[in-house]
Design a protein around this motif. Structure first.
Motif, PDB file in Angstrom:
ATOM      1  N   ALA B 147      83.488 -82.913   6.063  1.00  0.00           N
ATOM      2  CA  ALA B 147      82.519 -81.189   6.501  1.00  0.00           C
ATOM      3  C   ALA B 147      81.090 -81.861   7.015  1.00  0.00           C
ATOM      4  CB  ALA B 147      83.024 -80.468   5.145  1.00  0.00           C
ATOM      5  N   LEU B 148      80.316 -80.391   6.946  1.00  0.00           N
ATOM      6  CA  LEU B 148      78.469 -80.358   7.239  1.00  0.00           C
ATOM      7  C   LEU B 148      78.472 -79.385   7.041  1.00  0.00           C
ATOM      8  CD1 LEU B 148      77.005 -79.232   9.736  1.00  0.00           C
ATOM      9  CD2 LEU B 148      79.003 -81.328  10.513  1.00  0.00           C
ATOM     10  N   SER B 149      76.883 -79.135   6.222  1.00  0.00           N
ATOM     11  CA  SER B 149      76.344 -77.580   6.167  1.00  0.00           C
ATOM     12  C   SER B 149      75.173 -78.442   6.399  1.00  0.00           C
ATOM     13  CB  SER B 149      76.618 -77.320   4.514  1.00  0.00           C
ATOM     14  OG  SER B 149      75.468 -78.402   3.960  1.00  0.00           O
ATOM     15  N   SER B 150      74.326 -77.575   6.411  1.00  0.00           N
ATOM     16  CA  SER B 150      73.063 -77.437   6.668  1.00  0.00           C
ATOM     17  C   SER B 150      72.013 -77.274   5.406  1.00  0.00           C
ATOM     18  CB  SER B 150      71.810 -75.840   6.993  1.00  0.00           C
ATOM     19  OG  SER B 150      71.023 -75.907   7.220  1.00  0.00           O
ATOM     20  N   PRO B 151      70.982 -78.349   5.416  1.00  0.00           N
ATOM     21  CA  PRO B 151      70.111 -78.554   4.048  1.00  0.00           C
ATOM     22  C   PRO B 151      69.525 -77.113   4.047  1.00  0.00           C
ATOM     23  CG  PRO B 151      70.890 -80.422   4.440  1.00  0.00           C
ATOM     24  CD  PRO B 151      70.851 -79.606   5.712  1.00  0.00           C
ATOM     25  N   LEU B 152      68.822 -76.357   5.515  1.00  0.00           N
ATOM     26  CA  LEU B 152      67.258 -75.703   5.133  1.00  0.00           C
ATOM     27  C   LEU B 152      68.302 -74.528   5.206  1.00  0.00           C
ATOM     28  CD1 LEU B 152      65.766 -77.813   8.030  1.00  0.00           C
ATOM     29  CD2 LEU B 152      65.286 -77.632   6.171  1.00  0.00           C
ATOM     30  N   LEU B 153      69.457 -74.618   5.619  1.00  0.00           N
ATOM     31  CA  LEU B 153      70.194 -72.492   4.607  1.00  0.00           C
ATOM     32  C   LEU B 153      70.779 -72.316   4.072  1.00  0.00           C
ATOM     33  CD1 LEU B 153      71.911 -72.462   8.404  1.00  0.00           C
ATOM     34  CD2 LEU B 153      70.322 -70.719   7.658  1.00  0.00           C
ATOM     35  N   VAL B 247      76.214 -98.056   6.583  1.00  0.00           N
ATOM     36  CA  VAL B 247      75.033 -97.878   7.719  1.00  0.00           C
ATOM     37  C   VAL B 247      74.823 -97.152   8.529  1.00  0.00           C
ATOM     38  CG1 VAL B 247      74.647-100.329   6.936  1.00  0.00           C
ATOM     39  CG2 VAL B 247      76.130 -99.508   8.943  1.00  0.00           C
ATOM     40  N   LEU B 248      75.279 -95.842   8.697  1.00  0.00           N
ATOM     41  CA  LEU B 248      75.219 -94.521   9.577  1.00  0.00           C
ATOM     42  C   LEU B 248      75.989 -93.065   9.108  1.00  0.00           C
ATOM     43  CD1 LEU B 248      74.291 -93.988  12.375  1.00  0.00           C
ATOM     44  CD2 LEU B 248      77.103 -94.467  13.809  1.00  0.00           C
ATOM     45  N   SER B 249      75.629 -92.598   9.333  1.00  0.00           N
ATOM     46  CA  SER B 249      75.820 -91.222   8.982  1.00  0.00           C
ATOM     47  C   SER B 249      75.255 -90.729  10.532  1.00  0.00           C
ATOM     48  CB  SER B 249      76.091 -90.932   8.281  1.00  0.00           C
ATOM     49  OG  SER B 249      74.327 -89.592   8.177  1.00  0.00           O
ATOM     50  N   LEU B 250      76.453 -89.515  11.353  1.00  0.00           N
ATOM     51  CA  LEU B 250      76.444 -88.649  12.287  1.00  0.00           C
ATOM     52  C   LEU B 250      76.988 -87.253  12.488  1.00  0.00           C
ATOM     53  CD1 LEU B 250      77.391 -91.001  15.474  1.00  0.00           C
ATOM     54  CD2 LEU B 250      74.380 -90.376  14.716  1.00  0.00           C
ATOM     55  N   LYS B 251      75.955 -86.699  13.072  1.00  0.00           N
ATOM     56  CA  LYS B 251      76.836 -85.056  13.114  1.00  0.00           C
ATOM     57  C   LYS B 251      76.272 -84.220  14.099  1.00  0.00           C
ATOM     58  CE  LYS B 251      75.682 -83.694   8.641  1.00  0.00           C
ATOM     59  NZ  LYS B 251      75.485 -85.098   8.917  1.00  0.00           N
ATOM     60  N   GLN B 252      76.638 -83.067  14.857  1.00  0.00           N
ATOM     61  CA  GLN B 252      75.558 -82.681  15.677  1.00  0.00           C
ATOM     62  C   GLN B 252      76.104 -81.157  14.970  1.00  0.00           C
ATOM     63  OE1 GLN B 252      77.135 -82.719  19.572  1.00  0.00           O
ATOM     64  NE2 GLN B 252      75.140 -82.081  20.599  1.00  0.00           N
ATOM     65  N   TYR B 253      74.742 -80.341  14.931  1.00  0.00           N
ATOM     66  CA  TYR B 253      74.628 -78.752  14.599  1.00  0.00           C
ATOM     67  C   TYR B 253      75.098 -77.744  15.394  1.00  0.00           C
ATOM     68  CZ  TYR B 253      73.293 -80.644   9.733  1.00  0.00           C
ATOM     69  OH  TYR B 253      73.174 -80.850   8.392  1.00  0.00           O
ATOM     70  N   PRO B 254      75.720 -77.048  15.351  1.00  0.00           N
ATOM     71  CA  PRO B 254      75.236 -75.813  15.890  1.00  0.00           C
ATOM     72  C   PRO B 254      74.488 -75.712  16.970  1.00  0.00           C
ATOM     73  CG  PRO B 254      76.574 -74.938  13.607  1.00  0.00           C
ATOM     74  CD  PRO B 254      75.704 -76.343  13.637  1.00  0.00           C
ATOM     75  N   ASN B 255      73.357 -75.912  16.815  1.00  0.00           N
ATOM     76  CA  ASN B 255      72.347 -76.134  17.347  1.00  0.00           C
ATOM     77  C   ASN B 255      72.223 -76.543  18.701  1.00  0.00           C
ATOM     78  OD1 ASN B 255      70.160 -77.815  15.754  1.00  0.00           O
ATOM     79  ND2 ASN B 255      69.206 -76.418  15.394  1.00  0.00           N
ATOM     80  N   GLY B 256      73.029 -77.754  18.509  1.00  0.00           N
ATOM     81  CA  GLY B 256      72.941 -79.231  19.221  1.00  0.00           C
ATOM     82  C   GLY B 256      72.029 -80.261  18.904  1.00  0.00           C
ATOM     83  N   THR B 257      71.416 -79.983  18.097  1.00  0.00           N
ATOM     84  CA  THR B 257      70.433 -81.385  17.137  1.00  0.00           C
ATOM     85  C   THR B 257      71.462 -82.301  17.292  1.00  0.00           C
ATOM     86  OG1 THR B 257      70.030 -80.101  15.300  1.00  0.00           O
ATOM     87  CG2 THR B 257      69.010 -79.848  16.602  1.00  0.00           C
ATOM     88  N   VAL B 258      70.970 -83.431  16.686  1.00  0.00           N
ATOM     89  CA  VAL B 258      72.234 -84.630  16.408  1.00  0.00           C
ATOM     90  C   VAL B 258      71.137 -85.288  14.842  1.00  0.00           C
ATOM     91  CG1 VAL B 258      73.505 -86.602  16.850  1.00  0.00           C
ATOM     92  CG2 VAL B 258      74.034 -85.375  18.728  1.00  0.00           C
TER      93      VAL B 258
END
Lengths: 483, 376
Positions: B147-153, B247-258
């Protein structure tokens, strides 16, 4: 990796002058510029594919510009147009993103002549189509012979407004009003002695004002735009008197119909690269905000990194040309490419002219000194950060939750985290935090400077040959790093 | 500046994920809690990390707490009444070499033995599941827990919730001294002094420094992890991507930023407080990313940064009572502490409130380090 004696960032007046001076001392130069063609903002010109049918303001400077542009073809100069300096990996090494030409430039010295950009000042309606920045309109006129409207109003703060008003008239556009926040008419007598230091530039300014007068354009001084009106595009602008403390008298507002609102609140020196290089900055509100600290030799607090032109504080084209030369001379001295007595001779000549122009600049700064801030122009619905669409109200809500400083307000609203990375809105946020805390803008801690200095295509980072990575044996354990 | 209360049931040093997730259940149980931060709350690792909540990337010893943590992350929106940017699209852990294929098979088997089922994908099944993966990817395991979350939120939501529950969160309150009282501790900070019955060190990279004020030696270092984010882009990848080699983690957030990470090291150290990006490692990070998701080449990079991640010498969490220091605890330095934070905070609070924990956290006991208590 390219190695040169001097790397010059920016091919505007200061950068071109620096490159031209450097080659006369036998130095090799890398001239790196964002734009496709040299000249920066001042010497911006139409592409060669355009056919000229009418004379423009640029023609007056054409000969001077062509002479400056010649340096881009000099055998000692590697000219890199459409190239973005995005990192300073070592003290005198620049990382350049330029498609397949991307890579590093190692230099004996660096002249940063990065120029300046428009200072965005939010007010209701400033994001409507038809509201265009002063710099943007100048680019359209100079670079494309284009004016995006038929009836224009010009509003903001600073000497550019009169130039733009006059250019619009010359381009055949009706000008509804010029609205200047500073009470310049009242201040003119006090500033006149300094302004007379450069009578030729003063004459130009008076010509612009005269052209507006002759055309019957209302010029309001000590007034500011308080609302741009319209549904899909701007239809009118309301302006109201603004006091030195920033307070606005909306009861006395006047409305001007327009389909183009040119907004210019002065220019902000582009210091991202210098911040990234670790150069010390100081704050000077009248001169555009954060500026690099420089010594007499235009050297920043970083050894062999010089800064010249409007990127060090707004001074205009003539000052930029002098500073570019001076910085290159000092770089030549550092690299022992010029005899000390020869350097002294050049310095003396430049210094005299620099002093005269600097005196004039101080006059302009006194004349156009802005009110304390422009925060009173905002309403709760006013968008402060265009990239992330953050309104004043959101900032106030976060404050009510207990978030106070610029860094905290940024991370809890995303203000300054979009495409422009705060270039357009951080000054507004700093002003808000300053007003809130009673501190000065210069005391507001801003988010750190980070690479990339400008957004760059990731694909540009794949071209350079680099040593193979040091991969972790067990990714869970603490990793190796350089400290 | 507001002053801190002179006494509290519990003082927590560190207003990051570990501290706030410990504070909330304590406050809920009626305890008065003061959370102190040396800088700005949520200002270091918790705010600067990638927000990845990947289960399958975790080492076997922490799978159970991470699984519990993802459940808590999922419930957080309802619990806190605020969005934390949680999404559970599932994740792919990719292998690009023969060696990584072997490691991935091994890891899959160990995880299965611990009750975590993942699915092996290669060839057409892999391309169908993730057509955006590049040809360098040989195989991947699919885990629907990732899963993912937004550290800022999340920071905003946790801080607001803590304040609502009456927790005092004090910024700019670096702890300068800790003195033992008859029962409890007197904590001296840059923002005042507070007495407490229970003390939790949840100071991430600075946990060793704070523990030293109690005369306890904890072997804590900090990685300087780099992260990068792109401009907003149209949907490009719809799953969390991690890498067998780490050596890699990747994900795209709902606002489109990767968001692009992978533990590539910046320069600096938590001692010097310097955390800069490292140019060469940034280039490596981007190259690994583009090899695995080639479409990233066309996006613009807008920002890179580096954040401290406290890590114990064995890279397992420090969770439990400090030996020889009654009433003093530590909850810090979990590898991937952001993702595990809600569960580790829950366990910490349980231990403080009842003396027991619902999950087995014995391996994380700080007493495992022989040096603990050496200065007693």
């Amino acid at each position: 990796m390219m190695r040169v004696d001097l790397a010059v960032v920016g091919a505007g007046p200061a950068g071109l002058a620096a490159a031209a001076e450097a080659v006369t001392h036998g130095m090799t130069v890398a001239l790196i510029d964002d734009n496709a063609r040299p000249g920066g903002q001042y010497f911006r010109h139409v592409p060669p594919s355009f056919r000229r049918t009418a004379a423009t303001a640029f023609d007056k400077d054409r000969a001077r510009a062509e002479a400056l542009f010649a340096i881009t073809r000099h055998p000692q100069v590697t000219y890199l147009p459409e190239a973005t300096v995005w990192d300073v990996p070592e003290p005198l090494t620049l990382a350049v993103a330029a498609g397949p030409r991307s890579g590093q430039v190692e230099a004996g010295a660096i002249v940063v002549a990065a120029g300046a950009h428009d200072r965005p000042v939010p007010f209701p309606g400033w994001t409507l189509p038809g509201v265009v920045s002063a710099g943007g309109v100048q680019n359209l006129i100079k670079g494309f012979r284009l004016v995006p409207g038929t009836r224009a109003a010009v509003a903001g703060n600073g000497p550019l407004l009169f130039l733009i008003g006059a250019s619009l008239l010359r381009a055949g556009v009706a000008v509804a009003a010029v609205v200047e926040a500073a009470p310049i008419d009242r201040r003119l007598p006090a500033a006149l002695p300094q302004l007379l230091a450069a009578p030729e530039i003063l004459q130009q300014a008076l010509d612009y004002r005269w052209a507006l007068l002759r055309a019957g354009v209302p010029v309001l001084t000590g007034w500011a735009p308080v609302n741009a009106e319209g549904e899909d595009a701007v239809r009118a602008v309301q302006a109201a008197p603004i006091a030195e403390d920033g307070s606005v008298d909306r009861a006395r507002a006047r409305s001007f119909d327009c389909d183009l609102l040119v907004v210019g609140f002065g220019l902000v020196p582009s210091v991202e690269l210098l911040r990234l290089a670790g150069a010390g900055l100081r704050f000077d509100r009248r001169r555009g905000g954060w500026l690099p600290e420089r010594d007499e030799a235009l050297e920043t607090t970083r050894r062999n990194i010089f800064a010249a032109g409007d990127g060090t504080g707004i001074g205009g084209v003539e000052l930029a040309l002098i500073e570019g030369r001076r910085a290159a001379v000092e770089a030549a001295v550092q690299l022992s490419r010029i005899a000390p007595f020869a350097a002294d001779e050049i310095r003396a000549g430049l210094r005299r002219r620099w002093k005269r122009l600097d005196r004039f600049r101080r006059g302009i700064e006194a004349l156009f000194a802005p009110p304390k801030d422009f925060l009173a122009l905002q309403t709760p619905q006013t968008v402060l950060c265009r990239c992330e669409e953050v309104t004043r109200q959101e900032i106030e809500e976060r404050r009510a939750e207990g978030f106070r400083g610029a860094v905290q307000l940024k991370s809890t609203t995303r203000m300054g985290m979009g495409r422009c990375q705060g270039r357009n809105c951080m000054a507004t946020l700093a002003a808000l935090v300053a007003a809130d805390s009673g501190a000065s803008e210069s005391a507001v801690a801003l988010p750190k400077a980070r690479a990339p200095a400008r957004p760059i295509p990731i694909g540009d980072l794949l071209h350079e040959t680099i040593p193979p990575p040091d991969l972790p044996a067990d990714p869970h354990l603490p990793r190796k790093r350089r400290t | 500046m507001t002053s801190i209360p002179s006494r509290a049931d519990a003082v927590i040093v560190g207003a990051g994920i570990a501290g706030l997730c410990t504070a909330l259940p304590l406050a809920k149980a009626g305890r008065t809690v003061v959370v102190l931060d040396r800088g700005a709350a949520w200002g270091d690792a918790s705010g600067a990390n990638a927000g990845t909540l990947s289960l399958q990337v975790k080492r076997p010893e922490v799978l159970h707490v991470t699984r519990r943590a993802i459940e808590l992350w999922q419930a957080m929106r309802a619990e806190l009444g605020a969005d934390v940017g949680f999404a559970k699209p599932g994740g792919l852990r990719v292998a690009t070499s023969e060696k990584e294929l072997g490691m991935l098979r091994g890891s899959m088997a160990v995880q299965a033995s611990l009750g975590l089922e993942t699915e092996w994908l290669e060839g057409n099944r892999l391309r169908d599941a993730a057509p955006w993966l590049g040809p360098s990817v040989r195989a991947a395991t699919w885990c629907d827990w990732d899963a993912l979350s937004s550290p800022l939120l999340a920071g905003r939501a946790l801080l607001a919730a803590a304040r609502r529950r009456g927790v005092t969160v004090q910024d700019q309150a670096e702890v300068t001294a800790i003195a033992a009282l008859d029962r409890g501790y007197r904590v001296t900070t840059a923002a005042g002094t507070v007495d407490c019955a229970q003390l939790v060190i949840a100071a991430g990279a600075w946990t060793g420094k704070v523990a030293a004020l109690l005369g306890v030696d904890l072997p804590v270092d900090a990685d300087v992890n780099m992260l990068s984010v792109t401009e907003p882009a149209p949907p490009l990848l719809d799953k969390v991507v991690t890498h067998m080699g780490g050596v890699l983690s990747l994900k795209q957030y709902p606002n489109g930023t990767v968001m692009i990470g992978g533990g590539w090291q910046g320069r600096g150290s938590h001692q010097s407080m310097r955390r800069e990006t490292d140019h060469l490692n940034l280039l490596h990070n981007m190259r690994v990313a583009c090899a695995i998701v080639p479409a990233l080449k066309d996006l613009r990079l807008v920002r890179s940064w580096a954040g401290f991640e406290g890590v114990a010498s064995d890279a397992l969490p420090l969770l439990g009572a400090l030996p020889g220091r009654p009433g003093a605890f530590v909850n810090a330095c979990a590898r991937g502490g952001y993702s595990q934070g809600p569960a580790l905070g829950e366990q910490m609070a349980e231990l403080m409130l009842t003396g027991r924990t619902s999950l087995d956290v014995a391996r994380f006991d700080p007493a495992r380090f022989a040096a603990a208590g050496a200065h007693a």
